[in-house]
Scaffold this active site. Structure first.
Site, PDB file in Angstrom:
ATOM      1  N   CYS A  97      24.128 -22.596  27.689  1.00  0.00           N
ATOM      2  CA  CYS A  97      25.453 -23.131  28.018  1.00  0.00           C
ATOM      3  C   CYS A  97      25.458 -24.662  27.993  1.00  0.00           C
ATOM      4  O   CYS A  97      24.509 -25.310  28.434  1.00  0.00           O
ATOM      5  CB  CYS A  97      25.879 -22.625  29.400  1.00  0.00           C
ATOM      6  SG  CYS A  97      27.546 -23.155  29.847  1.00  0.00           S
ATOM      7  N   CYS A 122      26.025 -27.335  35.391  1.00  0.00           N
ATOM      8  CA  CYS A 122      26.129 -26.841  36.774  1.00  0.00           C
ATOM      9  C   CYS A 122      24.714 -26.780  37.375  1.00  0.00           C
ATOM     10  O   CYS A 122      23.849 -26.062  36.859  1.00  0.00           O
ATOM     11  CB  CYS A 122      26.785 -25.467  36.786  1.00  0.00           C
ATOM     12  SG  CYS A 122      28.295 -25.419  35.797  1.00  0.00           S
ATOM     13  N   CYS A 127      22.625 -23.507  37.949  1.00  0.00           N
ATOM     14  CA  CYS A 127      22.651 -22.416  36.961  1.00  0.00           C
ATOM     15  C   CYS A 127      21.465 -22.421  36.004  1.00  0.00           C
ATOM     16  O   CYS A 127      21.220 -23.400  35.284  1.00  0.00           O
ATOM     17  CB  CYS A 127      23.957 -22.470  36.175  1.00  0.00           C
ATOM     18  SG  CYS A 127      24.146 -21.036  35.104  1.00  0.00           S
ATOM     19  N   CYS A 173      31.834  -5.913  35.474  1.00  0.00           N
ATOM     20  CA  CYS A 173      32.085  -7.352  35.321  1.00  0.00           C
ATOM     21  C   CYS A 173      31.195  -7.902  34.213  1.00  0.00           C
ATOM     22  O   CYS A 173      29.975  -7.775  34.296  1.00  0.00           O
ATOM     23  CB  CYS A 173      31.744  -8.095  36.604  1.00  0.00           C
ATOM     24  SG  CYS A 173      32.483  -7.399  38.064  1.00  0.00           S
ATOM     25  N   CYS A 185      36.430  -6.697  34.902  1.00  0.00           N
ATOM     26  CA  CYS A 185      36.459  -8.118  35.264  1.00  0.00           C
ATOM     27  C   CYS A 185      35.655  -8.878  34.223  1.00  0.00           C
ATOM     28  O   CYS A 185      34.639  -8.371  33.740  1.00  0.00           O
ATOM     29  CB  CYS A 185      35.838  -8.289  36.647  1.00  0.00           C
ATOM     30  SG  CYS A 185      35.732 -10.002  37.186  1.00  0.00           S
ATOM     31  N   CYS A 234      39.570 -13.437  40.723  1.00  0.00           N
ATOM     32  CA  CYS A 234      38.372 -13.270  41.539  1.00  0.00           C
ATOM     33  C   CYS A 234      37.790 -14.670  41.651  1.00  0.00           C
ATOM     34  O   CYS A 234      37.387 -15.255  40.641  1.00  0.00           O
ATOM     35  CB  CYS A 234      37.401 -12.325  40.834  1.00  0.00           C
ATOM     36  SG  CYS A 234      35.747 -12.340  41.563  1.00  0.00           S
ATOM     37  N   ARG A 266      33.260 -10.196  48.623  1.00  0.00           N
ATOM     38  CA  ARG A 266      32.064  -9.659  47.948  1.00  0.00           C
ATOM     39  C   ARG A 266      30.808 -10.404  48.385  1.00  0.00           C
ATOM     40  O   ARG A 266      30.695 -11.615  48.180  1.00  0.00           O
ATOM     41  CB  ARG A 266      32.248  -9.745  46.423  1.00  0.00           C
ATOM     42  CG  ARG A 266      31.144  -9.058  45.627  1.00  0.00           C
ATOM     43  CD  ARG A 266      31.516  -8.865  44.159  1.00  0.00           C
ATOM     44  NE  ARG A 266      32.777  -8.161  44.038  1.00  0.00           N
ATOM     45  CZ  ARG A 266      33.874  -8.655  43.477  1.00  0.00           C
ATOM     46  NH1 ARG A 266      33.863  -9.847  42.937  1.00  0.00           N
ATOM     47  NH2 ARG A 266      34.983  -7.954  43.438  1.00  0.00           N
TER      48      ARG A 266
END
Ligand code: SAM
Ligand code: DTB
Ligand code: SF4
Length: 335
Positions: free
Chosen positions: A61, A65, A68, A105, A138, A198, A270
Site C-alpha cells: 500500500c 499509516c 499497518c 468483510c 462489508c 462501519c 465490534r
C-alpha cells in the site's frame, strides 16, 4: 446536554465530549453496569455477530499509516500480493457461511478505489457473487467518492468499513499521506450512497484517553450513526513505526467499550483486533459491557486472531449464540 436531532427519522442522541468524559470516568462497575443496561435495552442479550475477514489484496500500500504492516513504506513480514480472483474468494465466503459467519468483510490494501479501474470492476464482480450467499457484505477498500460508493451499493455491499482510527488531533501523528478530513469525505460518500457505515478506530497507538473520547465524539456526530463500530487494540506489527507500543490495558479497553455502547446504543460494537492477546475472562467482560460482534477466523488481515475452535468454545461457555444476518435493534425496523 442531550440534543434530539431529526424529526423524520427515529431520534438520535448526540453526546458531548464532556458527557463522554463523565460516562467514562464513572466507577468501573457502574460504567460496566450502565453499558450492560443500555445493551439489554436495544439488543438480544445472548447474540454476538460473527464476521469473517478476508484480505483480498494484501500489502504494497502507498500509504504510511504507522500501525499497518501492509504499508509499502515499512519493512514488515507482509509480502505484496495481487488481487484475489472471484472464485477463490467465493470458496472462502462459502466456508465462512458454513462455519456460522453472518457477515463477510473483504479488505484491500489500497489508498482507495476509482471508477473505471479494472481492479475496481473485478471487485464489483466479486461482490455481486458474494452477496448472493445471504451474508451481510462489508468491504474496506480505502478512499472513494459518490460514484464508486453507488456502484458498490448496487453490487450488493451492505456496509463500508472506513475507520477514523483516532482523534482528529492525533491522526497526523500516525498518518501523513492522507488526512482525517479525507476519511470523513469518504464516509460521507458512503452515507450519501445509502450504504451503512462501519467506522471505529484503534487504541494503543500512544494516544491519550481524551483522544479516544474525541474519536467517539466524532462517531456520535455521524448522521446516521455508524451501523457498526470496530474497536481495535493495536497489533504492534514488527517493522512498523509502532512496533514497540506496549499492549493496551484491558480495563481501559472495557471502559471504552462500555462508553461506546452507551454513546451509540444502536451500533454493533465490534471487539476487533487484539483479541488474541485477551484472556477468555477479559473477552467475557467486554461482551458484558456491550460488545456484540467479533471477527471470527484464525487470521485478521495479516495478524493473528483466536482460532475458530477457541471462539466456538468461548461462545458455548458464555451461552452466546451467533447473531443472524441483518439483525437490528429492538426499536429499529429492518429495511
Ligand atoms: N486500506 C483501507 C483503509 O485504510 O481504510 C482498508 C484496510 S485497513 C488495514 C483497515 C483498518 O484496519 C484500519 O483503518 C485500522 O483501523 C485497522 N488496522 C490496520 N492495521 C492494524 C493493526 N496493526 N492493529 C490494529 N488495527 C489495525
Ligand atoms: C477493522 O476495524 N479491523 C479489521 C477490519 N476493520 C478491516 C482489520 C484489523 C487489522 C489488524 C491488523 C492486520 O491484520 O494486519
Ligand atoms: Fe494502506 Fe489501509 Fe494499511 Fe493505511 S491502513 S497503509 S491505507 S492498507
Amino acid at each position: 446536554m442531550r440534543v434530539a436531532r431529526g424529526t423524520l427519522r427515529v431520534y438520535t442522541w448526540r453526546v458531548t465530549l464532556s458527557e463522554l468524559q463523565q460516562i467514562y470516568d464513572q466507577p468501573f462497575f457502574e460504567l460496566v453496569q450502565q453499558g450492560r443496561n443500555v445493551f439489554l435495552q436495544h439488543w438480544k442479550h445472548d447474540e454476538v455477530q460473527l464476521c469473517t475477514l478476508l484480505s483480498i489484496k494484501t500489502g504494497g500500500c502507498s500509504e504510511d499509516c504507522g500501525y499497518c504492516a501492509q504499508s509499502a513504506r515499512y519493512h514488515t513480514d507482509v509480502k505484496a500480493e495481487k488481487l484475489m480472483e472471484t472464485e477463490e474468494i467465493l470458496a472462502i465466503a462459502r466456508r465462512a457461511r458454513e462455519n456460522g459467519s453472518t457477515r463477510f468483510c473483504m479488505g484491500a490494501a489500497w489508498k482507495g478505489v476509482r471508477d473505471g479501474d479494472p481492479r475496481f470492476e473485478q471487485v464489483l464482480g466479486t461482490i455481486r457473487e458474494v452477496s448472493k450467499l445471504g451474508m451481510e457484505v462489508c468491504v474496506t477498500l480505502g478512499q472513494l467518492s459518490l460514484t464508486e460508493a453507488r456502484k458498490l451499493k448496487d453490487a450488493g455491499v451492505t456496509a463500508y468499513n472506513h475507520n477514523i482510527d483516532t482523534s482528529p488531533e492525533f491522526y497526523p501523528e500516525i498518518v501523513s499521506t492522507h488526512t482525517f478530513d479525507d476519511r470523513l469525505n469518504t464516509i460521507r460518500a458512503v452515507q450519501d450512497a445509502g450504504m451503512s457505515v462501519c467506522c471505529g478506530g484503534i487504541i494503543g497507538m500512544g494516544e491519550s484517553e481524551i483522544d479516544r473520547l474525541k474519536m467517539l465524539e466524532v462517531l456520535t456526530n455521524f448522521d446516521p450513526e455508524p451501523e457498526s463500530v470496530p474497536i481495535n487494540c493495536l497489533m504492534a506489527m514488527p517493522g512498523t513505526p509502532l512496533e514497540n507500543q506496549p499492549p493496551v490495558d484491558v480495563f481501559e479497553l472495557v471502559r471504552l467499550i462500555a462508553t461506546t455502547r452507551i454513546a451509540l446504543p444502536k451500533s454493533k460494537v465490534r471487539l476487533s483486533a487484539g483479541r488474541s492477546r485477551l484472556s477468555r475472562e477479559a473477552q467475557a467482560l467486554c461482551f458484558f459491557a456491550g460488545a456484540n460482534s467479533i471477527f471470527y477466523g484464525d487470521k485478521l488481515l495479516t495478524a493473528k486472531n483466536p482460532g475458530t475452535n477457541d471462539d466456538r468454545a468461548l461462545m458455548d461457555e458464555l451461552d452466546l449464540v451467533p447473531q443472524p444476518p441483518h439483525a437490528c435493534t429492538r426499536d429499529t425496523v429492518a429495511v
